[in-house]
Design an enzyme around this catalytic site. Structure first.
Site, PDB file in Angstrom:
ATOM      1  N   ASP A  79       0.849  -1.187   0.000  1.00 56.33           N
ATOM      2  CA  ASP A  79       0.000   0.000   0.000  1.00 56.33           C
ATOM      3  C   ASP A  79       0.891   1.246   0.000  1.00 56.33           C
ATOM      4  O   ASP A  79       2.060   1.191   0.408  1.00 56.33           O
ATOM      5  CB  ASP A  79      -0.934   0.007   1.206  1.00 56.33           C
ATOM      6  CG  ASP A  79      -0.201   0.001   2.540  1.00 56.33           C
ATOM      7  OD1 ASP A  79       0.815  -0.725   2.663  1.00 56.33           O
ATOM      8  OD2 ASP A  79      -0.636   0.710   3.465  1.00 56.33           O
ATOM      9  N   GLU A 145      -0.150  -1.189   5.786  1.00 52.55           N
ATOM     10  CA  GLU A 145       0.970  -0.758   6.625  1.00 52.55           C
ATOM     11  C   GLU A 145       0.980   0.740   6.828  1.00 52.55           C
ATOM     12  O   GLU A 145       1.294   1.226   7.923  1.00 52.55           O
ATOM     13  CB  GLU A 145       2.295  -1.225   6.006  1.00 52.55           C
ATOM     14  CG  GLU A 145       3.519  -1.031   6.907  1.00 52.55           C
ATOM     15  CD  GLU A 145       4.191   0.332   6.793  1.00 52.55           C
ATOM     16  OE1 GLU A 145       5.102   0.614   7.589  1.00 52.55           O
ATOM     17  OE2 GLU A 145       3.817   1.140   5.902  1.00 52.55           O
TER      18      GLU A 145
END
Length: 457
Positions: A79, A145
């Site tokens: 991400d 994350e």
């Protein structure tokens, strides 16, 4: 081991890794919106001949090579943050460009470049027979994350029930091998006020004005020295054995703790009324010797917080955003500090691989990279935090970092990464399993922060 063959294989895959990375960059993948890039990664791992490719319930994509019972994992969060002000970018963050040496675009350094290098590092291991007997390789593209460091690995550990022997994080390391970093926590401060008509503000109690006093104290906590010249002793105090007798040396390795106000909110009946509440978020980075309790108490003990007494509440955030799959894994916004010993077997495996492949100095693919790498020790630590907060900090699974790109590129406009870093990292990942000496895996941890005691899985 034939190191020249490993380097030759990694160099031969440079164009493939670059293409794969550009494909990932072209798919916007902010936290909780990673589905497209996850499926692109799954397709690449399948094409590369991984023995098994799966997507777990949280949306992490996992590729497997080998059949042993013991696991060596390579983790890349896939991400990214958003692009911020588009006017700060010279080119399209999702199309960008490439030159002979760099790739431009959101996620190149932080940290889809790590995913590209890990995928092909696994391919080289398989092609050259570099997976030791009894082991299998786990290549992870982890999600969310940027929103909640390590939560993806809480899911892998507790729900998927996967516990690796050790984990290599591919977060950017500026050419270094990183064995720890500061932790962090997200703190909220809420202040109550009383609203009234803005034409007579003396009738009310303005929560924004109260918060203004608290904001100055938060700033002082970060910026002040730690001597008797100030009422609020600054966080630099943890580098001093007087204040941190047990862990000041580890704190000096990691760097001092910091705090900054990252968000501010308010409520008011209208623009012509006194605000009846105000809240802030504090990003608190924690060094060795600091605890969950000490960080909360520091805010509670600020003069302005004491001044306003029961009108102020200090708390820790919790995280419960749904993953792209719809799964919710609720956890606390506390991310523990950790350091592994340089002599630990998993750290030494990376050091030995680097020495054999590339020598004992950080590699700098161009002048810009050289400006941040030359003169720094090969083995060091991150400034920011990673999924290691759960892997090592929460669960004690040995973790070590080596990844393409630079920390300075993370979250910045005009983000770039270097193609040669992809080659360097892929080669090193491929060499590590054979160099790992599990008989030396005792005495791994230098420092692990105390947990909160909350019932967190």
């Amino acid at each position: 081991m034939n190191y020249e063959a490993i380097k030759k294989a990694a160099e031969a895959y440079k164009d493939d890794m670059s293409r794969f990375l550009r494909d990932m960059i072209a798919i916007p993948s902010e936290s909780c919106q990673e589905e497209g890039v996850v499926k692109r990664i799954a397709a690449e791992l399948t094409k590369l001949g991984y023995d098994k490719v799966e997507i777990d319930g949280l949306g992490n994509v996992i590729g497997w090579i080998g059949s042993g019972d013991k696991i060596i994992a390579i983790d890349s969060h896939i991400d990214t943050v958003g692009i911020g002000n588009r006017n700060n970018w010279t080119d399209d963050p999702y199309k960008g460009y490439e030159t002979d040496s760099i790739i431009y675009g959101r996620g190149g350094s932080d940290q889809e470049g790590g995913m590209a290098a890990a995928a092909y590092g696994g391919k080289i291991m398989k092609d050259l027979g570099l997976i030791p007997e009894g082991y299998k390789i786990m290549v992870v593209g982890s999600v969310q994350e940027e929103d909640c460091d390590g939560m993806c690995w809480q899911y892998i550990y507790n729900v998927d029930k996967i516990v690796p022997e050790f984990v290599i994080s591919t977060e950017p390391t500026d050419g270094g091998i990183y064995r720890g970093h500061r932790g962090r926590m997200e703190i909220r401060v809420d202040v109550k006020g009383i609203s009234c008509h803005g034409s007579a503000p003396e009738r009310g109690d303005n929560a924004i004005y109260k918060m203004a006093d608290i904001l100055q104290d938060v700033r002082a906590l970060n910026e002040n020295p730690a001597d008797d010249s100030v009422e609020i002793k600054g966080l630099v105090k943890m580098l001093d054995p007087k204040f941190n007798p047990e862990h000041y040396e580890d704190a000096r390795f990691l760097g001092r703790g910091t705090c900054t106000t990252s968000e501010i909110f308010f409520t008011s009946p209208s623009r012509c009324a006194v605000a009846d509440s105000c809240s802030i978020s504090i990003d608190r980075r924690m060094t060795a010797g600091e605890t969950y309790q000490s960080c909360i108490k520091e805010i509670e003990d600020l003069p302005a917080v004491r001044k306003y007494g029961k009108d102020v509440k200090v708390s820790m955030y919790w995280y419960d955003r749904p993953a792209w799959t719809g799964t919710v894994y609720k956890t606390e916004a506390f991310f523990p500090t950790w350091i592994n010993k340089e002599s630990a077997a998993h750290v030494q495996a990376l050091i030995d691989a680097h020495h054999a492949l590339w020598g004992d100095k950080r590699l700098a693919p161009d002048a810009k990279a050289a400006s941040t790498r030359e003169g720094r020790p090969l083995t060091d630590k991150w400034t920011f935090s990673t999924n290691g907060v759960a892997i090592q900090g929460r669960y004690g699974i040995p973790c070590v970092g080596f990844g393409p790109g630079a920390e300075s590129q993370a979250h910045a406009p005009n983000e770039i990464t270097w193609k040669q870093d992809l080659v360097t990292c892929a080669a090193l990942y491929a060499a590590v399993p054979t160099l790992y000496k599990p008989e030396n895996k005792q005495n791994v941890t230098e420092f692990r922060q105390e947990l909160t005691g909350n019932d967190i899985q």
